[in-house]
Design an enzyme around this catalytic site. Structure first.
Site, PDB file in Angstrom:
ATOM      1  N   GLU A 116       0.849  -1.196   0.000  1.00 23.47           N
ATOM      2  CA  GLU A 116       0.000   0.000   0.000  1.00 23.47           C
ATOM      3  C   GLU A 116       0.885   1.245   0.000  1.00 23.47           C
ATOM      4  O   GLU A 116       2.058   1.177   0.349  1.00 23.47           O
ATOM      5  CB  GLU A 116      -0.953   0.006   1.195  1.00 23.47           C
ATOM      6  CG  GLU A 116      -0.247   0.083   2.519  1.00 23.47           C
ATOM      7  CD  GLU A 116      -1.212  -0.088   3.687  1.00 23.47           C
ATOM      8  OE1 GLU A 116      -2.374   0.269   3.555  1.00 23.47           O
ATOM      9  OE2 GLU A 116      -0.775  -0.581   4.736  1.00 23.47           O
ATOM     10  N   ASP A 120       2.087  10.291   3.668  1.00 23.57           N
ATOM     11  CA  ASP A 120       2.958  11.308   4.241  1.00 23.57           C
ATOM     12  C   ASP A 120       2.162  12.101   5.273  1.00 23.57           C
ATOM     13  O   ASP A 120       1.657  13.176   5.005  1.00 23.57           O
ATOM     14  CB  ASP A 120       3.466  12.223   3.115  1.00 23.57           C
ATOM     15  CG  ASP A 120       4.783  12.852   3.485  1.00 23.57           C
ATOM     16  OD1 ASP A 120       5.297  12.560   4.580  1.00 23.57           O
ATOM     17  OD2 ASP A 120       5.293  13.638   2.672  1.00 23.57           O
TER      18      ASP A 120
END
Ligand code: IVH
Length: 742
Positions: A116, A120
């Protein structure tokens, strides 16, 4: 009469309803009801809770709005540490990781990895006891974090109570809190409007929003979460695979990444990485790589941990898109249209997969907004194919005695005045083709692939030709000899000859390409093609007048006479009438030029009556409005442009003839239609059909209107048509008319 439900029962059912709406809206991205309905239900619950404060519970959706501010966050000790990940920064280290996993597991075959995107944002651990959210904590140092429960509860995609059944009595989920790009843009726009500091990137914005002591602020920030793992689980076993466990979480209403997939073997993982890298910019949130986790839980346990990171997972990172470097200078570049653009010269830095030493600063407004100065340490961003840009300044590192950057008053290349029209962001050199920078860009554009396609005439060569004053204008290019080319740097006889051949080849072109190559402001490829196809020949293009393109309606002419009558000195040349005229906002410079084609002075205009002043354009070019029309006509009016074009044609530039559809052949040519009321198909479709047959479709009814097509519930336009005695058609009538033309 049915018995009224107890307040408790009513409250419970409203809460369930709201949580369901939240889940559909924030997790599944598939709203079940309109916002207004959601608000109504939400207010009903708020009101009931106000009447029965003893019934308020921690998992009520009303508790998401944030509570009283804290003075500090409490410390939370994680029952299971929050780990970090090892990074792979290259295909080799990714391959090493897979090899180590296979060796340690003593596997011959390939390993299944749950894959996956690496979000961030910032890590979070959320604890559910008996299905109710009781605590949320940041990662902190991995062992101890901060209690941000109040804040996390304001994030709408985080369920306050788990859905369904079968969840363990104690369930800690681990995941990432992030701010989607769209929400980030909106938040920054809001910050800017309020004069507050903008966030440098979505990650900072997410972190800043989550770590607010006042949870009401967090509640106003567009945060989201995806779960990517588990913490402490008690009282119930989870599944055998990571992917299976994530599916269980999803079933309990927790958000997980829609990109989660199981990839078997290194090759599949690499393909996944490439695919996500390609789609990175299109994703709704920032990511900085891809995480691969050995999918089988038993294998994870066999592999174990080294220091703070699992041996069974890796973050295969993308090259960083943001880096820090120093602005060594700010210089000003002059483009083809004279636009003067500030560019930051940077200490070279590796970012986004390339070494960057220049970054655009766009314009002076941008510089002022970001307050970029020479000597500053800045964040530079290079994402995908986008030109590198300076994102923000690290103010803490600003040296003493820096000065704000100023726009030069004179062109750094030719010394002409730099002009910045009021209200525009862009400043331009006023030197035109006198300016060597503009000349260079004009020639580069002329030679480019989509224009004249002169192979081998690259940027460096053009710069030499202009710097050595061998080429002053476009036509000079075709007058150069092999010997002259061969005298240039890095040019052998052979390449000089190739260039001559390429120039010869470029003489055979098309009219749209040639028009595009001339570099007329605002005339791109599409517009050039529209012009060529509408007019057919260069002569026709060059003899265009504004009266052919721009309309002055009779009503406008009438108003214009009234205003001129009052305001202007009759001797004033019409082209010098100051615009906009008081009381005539629509009267632009273009209209003054339009009249100047037929009248000398204000007095001349006043001698003509409104009928004579008005004009109907004879040429319709798709996409060419008043502004482009003026640019086009002005370009071809200028004698130096005409002279260059003349010489180019004399040197043998030619193109195949274009057949222009004869406007006169169209059955509805000269007829004006007005469409009103609701028609059985979209108005644009009917309009397009009429235009294709040569008709004009106007928005308002006048004596000049030939037909009004009236659909359902037609209003004032229909009345006006009847008043003026204009023919009115219903849809059947229009159908008959069109059939009769076939
Ligand atoms: S798994 C034990 N999956 O990356 C492994 N982490 O560098 C736990 N992160 O602190 C992490 N997206 O905050 C995992 N899909 C993802 C992630 C992810 C982002 C963050 C996470 C962690 C950091 C490690």
């Amino acid at each position: 009469m049915s018995k009224k439900p107890s307040p408790q029962a009513e409250i419970t059912s409203l809460r369930e309803l709201i949580e369901r709406y939240n889940h559909r809206y924030y997790v599944l991205d598939d709203p079940e009801v309109p916002d207004a309905e959601y608000d109504r239900v939400f207010r009903a619950l708020q009101e009931l809770e106000r009447q029965h404060p003893d019934l308020i519970t921690l998992d009520s959706p009303t508790q998401r709005v944030g509570g009283a501010p804290l003075s500090a966050f409490e410390e939370v000790k994680h029952r299971l540490p929050m780990l970090s990940l090892d990074n792979a920064l290259s295909a080799e280290s990714m391959a090493d990781f897979d090899r180590r996993v296979r060796e340690r597991l003593k596997l011959d075959g390939e390993v299944g990895y749950a894959a996956e995107p690496k979000l961030d944002g910032l890590a979070i651990s959320i604890r559910y006891e008996d299905g109710v959210l009781v605590q949320a904590a940041t990662r902190g140092d991995g062992t101890r974090g901060e209690n941000v429960t109040q804040n996390v509860k304001t994030i709408k995609s985080v369920p306050l109570r788990l859905k369904g059944k079968g969840w363990p009595p104690v369930l800690e989920v681990r995941g990432e809190i992030f701010m989607p790009k769209a929400g980030f843009a909106k938040l920054n726009a809001r910050q800017r409007a309020q004069g507050d500091k903008e966030f440098a990137n979505p990650r900072n914005a997410a972190a800043g929003s989550l770590r607010q002591l006042d949870s009401k602020i967090t509640a106003s920030r567009p945060l989201a979460m995806f779960c990517y793992g588990l913490g402490e689980v008690e009282g119930h076993d989870m599944g055998d695979t990571h992917s299976g466990n994530m599916a269980l979480l999803e079933g309990w209403g927790l958000p997980i990444s829609p990109e989660l997939k199981v990839m078997v073997g290194l090759e599949a993982c690499t393909a996944y990485y490439t695919d996500i890298a390609e789609r990175r910019d299109a994703l709704a949130y920032d990511i900085d790589g891809v995480v691969f986790k050995v999918d089988r839980v038993a294998d994870q346990q066999a592999l174990g941990y080294v220091s703070r990171a699992p041996r069974w997972a890796i973050a295969y990172k993308f090259p960083a898109q943001e880096e820090i470097t120093v602005v060594e200078a700010v210089e000003f570049q002059v483009g083809r249209t004279g636009a003067v653009t500030p560019v930051a010269r940077l200490t070279p830095v590796f970012v986004g997969g390339a070494t960057v030493s220049n970054a655009t600063l766009h314009n002076m407004d941008e510089i002022a907004r970001k307050d970029v100065r020479v000597g500053d340490t800045v964040f530079v961003r290079r994402a995908g194919d986008v030109i590198p840009e300076v994102v923000s300044v690290v103010l803490d590192r600003r040296p003493h005695k820096t000065k704000p950057v100023m726009m030069p008053t004179h062109c750094p290349v030719c010394g002409s005045d730099v002009i910045k029209p009021e209200g525009e962001a862009v400043a331009r050199c006023s030197g035109g083709l006198y300016c060597a920078a503009q000349r260079k860009e004009a020639i580069k554009h002329f030679a480019s692939r989509r224009a004249m396609d002169i192979e081998g005439l690259g940027d460096k060569l053009v710069e030499q030709l202009v710097d050595r004053e061998m080429v002053d204008d476009l036509a000079d290019l075709y007058e150069l000899s092999v010997e002259q080319f061969a005298g240039l740097d890095r040019m052998a006889e052979k390449s000089a000859q190739n260039l001559i051949d390429a120039l010869a080849k470029s003489r055979e072109t098309t009219l749209p390409r040639f028009l595009f190559a001339l570099g007329i402001l605002g005339i791109g490829e599409t517009m050039a093609a529209n012009i060529a196809n509408a007019l057919g020949t260069l002569d026709a293009v060059m003899s265009l007048r504004l009266t052919d393109l721009v309309e002055l309606k009779q009503s406008q002419a009438k108003r214009l006479r009234e205003v001129l009558e009052e305001h202007a000195d009759r001797k004033t040349p019409i082209a010098e009438v100051i615009v906009p005229l008081p009381g005539l906002k629509w009267f632009t410079h273009t209209h003054a030029l339009l009249l100047a084609e037929r009248f000398e002075s204000v007095g001349d205009v006043l001698q003509a009556d409104a009928d004579a002043l008005a004009n109907t354009p004879s040429v319709k070019i798709e996409g060419v409005g008043d502004v482009l029309a003026e640019k086009l006509v002005t370009f071809f009016k200028q004698s130096h442009n005409r002279e260059v074009i003349d010489r180019l044609v004399k040197q043998g530039i030619h193109w195949p003839a274009i057949e222009v559809a004869e406007a006169q052949d169209q059955p509805l040519n000269g007829k004006t239609f007005v469409l009103t009321g609701t028609l059985s198909e979209p108005r644009d479709a009917v309009k397009a059909r009429l235009i294709a047959l040569g008709a004009k479709v106007s928005g308002s009814v006048s004596k000049k209107t030939d037909y009004v097509v009236a659909g359902e519930a037609a209003g004032s336009k229909l009345t006006k048509a009847q008043d003026l005695g204009v023919a009115v058609l219903d849809e059947t009538g229009l159908g008959k008319l069109l059939d009769s033309l076939k």
